[in-house]
Design a protein around this motif. Structure first.
Motif, PDB file in Angstrom:
ATOM      1  N   ARG A   1       6.966 -12.218  -9.698  1.00  0.00           N
ATOM      2  CA  ARG A   1       7.972 -11.889  -8.668  1.00  0.00           C
ATOM      3  C   ARG A   1       9.208 -12.776  -8.769  1.00  0.00           C
ATOM      4  NH1 ARG A   1       3.456 -11.290  -4.013  1.00  0.00           N
ATOM      5  NH2 ARG A   1       2.636  -9.259  -4.652  1.00  0.00           N
ATOM      6  N   ARG A   2       9.071 -13.875  -9.495  1.00  0.00           N
ATOM      7  CA  ARG A   2      10.277 -14.684  -9.731  1.00  0.00           C
ATOM      8  C   ARG A   2      11.189 -14.010 -10.761  1.00  0.00           C
ATOM      9  NH1 ARG A   2       6.970 -19.370  -9.259  1.00  0.00           N
ATOM     10  NH2 ARG A   2       6.831 -19.525 -11.523  1.00  0.00           N
ATOM     11  N   GLN A   3      10.632 -13.069 -11.515  1.00  0.00           N
ATOM     12  CA  GLN A   3      11.452 -12.328 -12.489  1.00  0.00           C
ATOM     13  C   GLN A   3      12.127 -11.173 -11.749  1.00  0.00           C
ATOM     14  OE1 GLN A   3      11.586 -13.397 -15.913  1.00  0.00           O
ATOM     15  NE2 GLN A   3      10.789 -15.091 -14.700  1.00  0.00           N
ATOM     16  N   ASP A   4      12.999 -11.574 -10.846  1.00  0.00           N
ATOM     17  CA  ASP A   4      13.554 -10.581  -9.924  1.00  0.00           C
ATOM     18  C   ASP A   4      14.962 -10.176 -10.375  1.00  0.00           C
ATOM     19  OD1 ASP A   4      14.804  -9.262  -7.827  1.00  0.00           O
ATOM     20  OD2 ASP A   4      13.780 -10.426  -6.282  1.00  0.00           O
ATOM     21  N   PRO A   5      15.133  -8.970 -10.879  1.00  0.00           N
ATOM     22  CA  PRO A   5      16.449  -8.587 -11.428  1.00  0.00           C
ATOM     23  C   PRO A   5      17.535  -8.521 -10.360  1.00  0.00           C
ATOM     24  CG  PRO A   5      14.970  -6.684 -11.337  1.00  0.00           C
ATOM     25  CD  PRO A   5      14.152  -7.880 -10.980  1.00  0.00           C
ATOM     26  N   VAL A   6      17.144  -8.256  -9.107  1.00  0.00           N
ATOM     27  CA  VAL A   6      18.142  -8.170  -8.042  1.00  0.00           C
ATOM     28  C   VAL A   6      18.651  -9.576  -7.710  1.00  0.00           C
ATOM     29  CG1 VAL A   6      18.610  -7.362  -5.696  1.00  0.00           C
ATOM     30  CG2 VAL A   6      17.009  -6.088  -7.152  1.00  0.00           C
TER      31      VAL A   6
ATOM     32  N   VAL B   1      11.753  -1.563 -21.382  1.00  0.00           N
ATOM     33  CA  VAL B   1      12.319  -2.540 -20.459  1.00  0.00           C
ATOM     34  C   VAL B   1      11.156  -3.361 -19.896  1.00  0.00           C
ATOM     35  CG1 VAL B   1      13.692  -2.895 -18.380  1.00  0.00           C
ATOM     36  CG2 VAL B   1      14.178  -0.921 -19.872  1.00  0.00           C
ATOM     37  N   SER B   2      11.100  -4.640 -20.245  1.00  0.00           N
ATOM     38  CA  SER B   2      10.005  -5.498 -19.772  1.00  0.00           C
ATOM     39  C   SER B   2      10.300  -5.982 -18.360  1.00  0.00           C
ATOM     40  CB  SER B   2       9.852  -6.732 -20.666  1.00  0.00           C
ATOM     41  OG  SER B   2       9.486  -6.323 -21.953  1.00  0.00           O
ATOM     42  N   CYS B   3       9.372  -5.738 -17.475  1.00  0.00           N
ATOM     43  CA  CYS B   3       9.563  -6.166 -16.092  1.00  0.00           C
ATOM     44  C   CYS B   3       8.196  -6.402 -15.456  1.00  0.00           C
ATOM     45  CB  CYS B   3      10.377  -5.124 -15.325  1.00  0.00           C
ATOM     46  SG  CYS B   3       9.754  -3.451 -15.470  1.00  0.00           S
ATOM     47  N   TYR B   4       8.175  -6.607 -14.157  1.00  0.00           N
ATOM     48  CA  TYR B   4       6.906  -6.885 -13.488  1.00  0.00           C
ATOM     49  C   TYR B   4       6.832  -6.058 -12.216  1.00  0.00           C
ATOM     50  CZ  TYR B   4       2.809  -9.456 -11.896  1.00  0.00           C
ATOM     51  OH  TYR B   4       1.536  -9.788 -11.514  1.00  0.00           O
ATOM     52  N   ARG B   5       5.717  -5.358 -12.062  1.00  0.00           N
ATOM     53  CA  ARG B   5       5.523  -4.573 -10.842  1.00  0.00           C
ATOM     54  C   ARG B   5       5.159  -5.529  -9.715  1.00  0.00           C
ATOM     55  NH1 ARG B   5       0.413  -1.125 -11.133  1.00  0.00           N
ATOM     56  NH2 ARG B   5      -0.417  -2.828  -9.887  1.00  0.00           N
ATOM     57  N   PHE B   6       6.088  -5.705  -8.756  1.00  0.00           N
ATOM     58  CA  PHE B   6       5.894  -6.738  -7.740  1.00  0.00           C
ATOM     59  C   PHE B   6       4.669  -6.483  -6.867  1.00  0.00           C
ATOM     60  CE2 PHE B   6      10.323  -8.899  -7.142  1.00  0.00           C
ATOM     61  CZ  PHE B   6      10.388  -9.111  -8.508  1.00  0.00           C
ATOM     62  N   TYR B   7       4.412  -5.230  -6.563  1.00  0.00           N
ATOM     63  CA  TYR B   7       3.336  -4.924  -5.618  1.00  0.00           C
ATOM     64  C   TYR B   7       2.251  -4.089  -6.295  1.00  0.00           C
ATOM     65  CZ  TYR B   7       6.764  -6.889  -2.514  1.00  0.00           C
ATOM     66  OH  TYR B   7       7.655  -7.745  -1.951  1.00  0.00           O
ATOM     67  N   GLY B   8       1.358  -3.575  -5.490  1.00  0.00           N
ATOM     68  CA  GLY B   8       0.224  -2.842  -6.048  1.00  0.00           C
ATOM     69  C   GLY B   8       0.636  -1.518  -6.672  1.00  0.00           C
ATOM     70  N   HIS B   9      -0.339  -0.859  -7.242  1.00  0.00           N
ATOM     71  CA  HIS B   9      -0.082   0.442  -7.877  1.00  0.00           C
ATOM     72  C   HIS B   9       0.476   1.424  -6.851  1.00  0.00           C
ATOM     73  CE1 HIS B   9      -0.689   4.209  -9.935  1.00  0.00           C
ATOM     74  NE2 HIS B   9      -1.534   4.615  -8.987  1.00  0.00           N
ATOM     75  N   ALA B  10      -0.218   1.530  -5.717  1.00  0.00           N
ATOM     76  CA  ALA B  10       0.246   2.381  -4.627  1.00  0.00           C
ATOM     77  C   ALA B  10       0.205   1.527  -3.355  1.00  0.00           C
ATOM     78  CB  ALA B  10      -0.627   3.617  -4.503  1.00  0.00           C
TER      79      ALA B  10
END
Lengths: 331, 357
Positions: B279-284, B253-262
């Protein structure tokens, strides 16, 4: 039932077959366990009896063999994973030490991992540095893992049967030099409890604490010592976790001398742990320092001379006892 | 590679789905994703308030479609393992967010009585065989669960969820090979958020088409754009049902981690332009727009739903703050089975050694 003559290998095989007959959820998985019959023949023909879905030949993927056994144990199977040599345990250490050993604890007691990891170790077949080690300390150093190391044919059978009823993961380390050892055993006789040490010989002068193949060297040394007027108690601890320290303590307090014998390397090994505990807990009763007789702090060579020289033998054990009791030995 | 993804999704419209109307699960998928998003935001708040146990908090914001889309096709009796970024998956399988939050806070009322925390949460009742803090560590357990399902003929599937970072671990390939070899009901779901900690997938492999690796082992394998939860759910349905029938599968599932690792990671290693685009690739947001666009929900209905979820998740923090820490004596519990003796405490041993008459 009558006594029967069995080898250590046959006893292990019978334990697996009996457990599989009794409990349909027992499955075996590992490299060469099926059609080949096990690298040392322990699982010979079990595939014919129980089928390929219960005696599962795997690819050479030790981490996934152990990991799959973890998942199987969590979902209702009773897996026996086989690691062909204990030397490969490093390959599996994440699945064993981070997963199997900690799952009950991390998950707050929701579930255990009732699996057995069968493997074998030790010297005696000139198998070289990567197929001859005694790595039980790695396991004993990991809370959550039980550890059994049978020295006799009867224990090979009974400890394996008991391991397959335990609620927690058991690492079961056989000794490669014992597979062909024969004994007359009555497998229907009441076995010694799991977690209880066996006092294999009683003597007034010192206690020798040992396990696995070294038991036989210790008993041989004890016979030599007896001929010199020294009587040794020899304790086979059988399970390193749980450890029956009460039996060790009782005998050390009585004799005042203790030697610990292990094939594993000396430094930070099982002998170190046992020696520390005896020293701490029996300090007031000790006449001499607790002496460790253990493997040299070196890799194992393929040369039979160097291999044999790397680990304790009856001569070293007897000589050490004689020196401990020097003042009491008739010249 | 990620830019290529963006270009692909930029050309995508919702037109293809207009009229998919009556039977759509989109409202339910949206609700699941919104609950995950809001829960994760509250996890961040718990941390800021100093109420979370430990510093290891990994949020799945931006990845909600993987959890919602795949879990929509799991049923009672199925099992799964997750990774260190797995809150959303557990929620999507029906976890109680209050008990989850309490576990993240290290409280007695948590799923694991405060011993597991965010990275070791589990619940046998919901088939959660455990989150894992070892990258790839939870993957082979699904092979074992697959063997159990085959042995007991339960028809259950077992799903391993992991990140793109785990595609660097050998255990993934060992496990996929076994699953394919034995035709086990296993699904391997790679949530490709483009980053293993601070390393972009393009810096970790010469071939980022991850499904090709799984196909090479003989698994049914697909990559799906995580922007569109319906696309994820459709792919998951095919693959999960295939696995149930003995054809194990892999889904990236290709997506983008919006924030940092932790939580403390501000991702200085990422280009702000890339982050903004990611962050524009926002599934919600994408699902929300689709619901309105297709007339399935009105904006005000969705606002009301979001507010309800906000209150539900606010309550998880209040619940957690009010809970107690586990008692100290529980430290020795559950190392071994309850019928076994507990390990002797070090203090008790010292007392015994020094108790000289």
């Amino acid at each position: 039932m009558a006594l029967q003559e069995l080898t250590y290998r046959d006893a292990l095989r019978k334990a697996l077959a009996d457990a599989m007959t009794e409990n349909p959820d027992v499955v075996i998985l590992g490299e060469e366990v099926g059609r080949y019959g096990g690298a040392y023949g322990v699982t010979k023909d079990l595939i014919k009896e129980f089928g390929a879905e219960r005696v599962i030949d795997t690819p050479i993927s030790e981490p996934a063999i152990v990991g799959a056994a973890v998942g199987a144990a969590m979902t209702g199977l009773r897996p026996v994973a086989e690691l062909m040599y204990v030397d490969f345990i490093g390959m599996t250490m994440d699945q064993l030490a981070n997963q199997a050993a900690k799952i009950r604890y991390m998950f707050g007691g929701q579930i255990g991992v009732p699996m057995v990891l069968r493997t074998q170790g030790g010297t005696g077949r000139s198998a070289g540095a990567q197929h001859s080690q005694s790595l039980e300390a790695y396991v004993m150093h990991t809370p959550g893992l039980r550890l059994a190391m049978p020295a006799t044919v009867a224990d090979a059978y009974h400890l394996l049967r008991m391991a397959l009823t335990k609620p927690d993961p058991v690492v079961f380390i056989e000794h490669k030099a014992l597979y062909t050892m024969k004994e007359s055993v009555d497998l229907d006789a009441e076995p010694l409890d799991w977690g209880k040490a066996a006092v294999r010989r009683e003597g007034r002068d010192l206690v020798i604490v040992t396990y696995s193949r070294q038991l036989h060297y210790c008993l041989e040394a004890a016979r030599t010592l007896s001929a010199r007027g020294i009587e040794a108690t020899v304790i086979d601890i059988r399970t390193l976790n749980p450890l029956d320290f009460d039996t060790i303590r009782a005998h050390v307090e009585r004799t005042g001398r203790a030697m610990v014998v292990s094939e594993g390397v000396m430094t930070a090994g099982v002998a170190a742990e046992l020696s520390a505990r005896i020293t701490e807990e029996c300090f007031d009763f000790l006449e001499d320092p607790v002496v460790r007789v253990a493997g040299e702090d070196i890799p194992i060579s393929v040369s039979t001379a160097l291999e044999a020289g790397s680990v304790p033998g009856p001569q070293l054990i007897a000589d050490t006892a004689l020196r401990m009791l020097a003042g009491r030995v008739p010249a | 590679m990620y830019e290529a993804d963006l270009r692909a999704t930029a050309g995508q419209t919702m037109a293809g789905r207009v009229g998919a109307g009556a039977n759509t699960r989109l409202p339910e998928l949206y609700r699941t994703m919104r609950r995950i998003r809001t829960f994760e935001e509250r996890v961040g708040e718990l941390f800021v308030r100093g109420q979370s146990a430990g510093s290891m908090l990994h949020l799945s914001i931006g990845e909600e479609s993987a959890a919602a889309g795949v879990c929509a096709h799991l049923r009672d009796g199925d099992s799964f393992t997750t990774h260190h970024r797995g809150h959303g998956i557990f929620l999507a399988r029906g976890a109680d967010p209050a008990r989850m939050m309490a576990e993240i806070g290290g409280k007695e009322a948590g799923y694991c009585h405060g011993k597991g925390g965010s990275m070791h949460i589990a619940d046998m009742g919901l088939g959660h065989l455990g989150a894992n803090a070892i990258v790839g560590g939870g993957i082979p357990a699904v092979v074992g669960a697959g063997l159990s399902a085959r042995h007991h003929k339960t028809g259950a599937v077992s799903v391993a969820f992991f990140g793109d970072g785990a595609t660097g671990q050998g255990i993934l390939y060992e496990s996929m090979n076994m699953a394919a070899l034995w035709g086990l009901p296993c699904v391997f779901v790679c949530i490709n958020n483009q980053y293993g900690m601070g390393t972009n997938i393009a810096q970790a492999t010469a071939n980022p088409n991850l499904h090709e690796r799984a196909a090479a082992f003989g698994l049914a394998a697909e990559t799906v754009d995580g922007l569109d939860v319906e696309a994820v759910a459709e792919a998951a349905e095919r693959l999960v049902e295939g696995a149930r029938a003995g054809k194990p599968a892999f889904l990236a599932v290709s997506c983008y981690r919006f924030y940092g690792h932790a939580r403390k990671d501000k991702s200085p290693y990422r280009d702000p332009v890339e982050e903004e685009a990611g962050r524009r690739q926002d599934p919600v947001a994408f699902a929300r727009a689709a619901l309105i666009d297709r007339g399935l929900e009105s904006e005000s209905e969705l606002d009301r739903l979001d507010t309800e979820i906000g209150s539900e998740m606010d309550a998880t923090i209040d619940f957690t703050v009010a809970q107690t820490e586990p008692p100290l004596a529980s430290m020795f519990r559950d190392v071994y089975a309850p019928e076994e003796p507990e390990p002797e405490p070090v203090r008790a041993r010292i007392d015994r050694v020094l108790a000289r008459d």
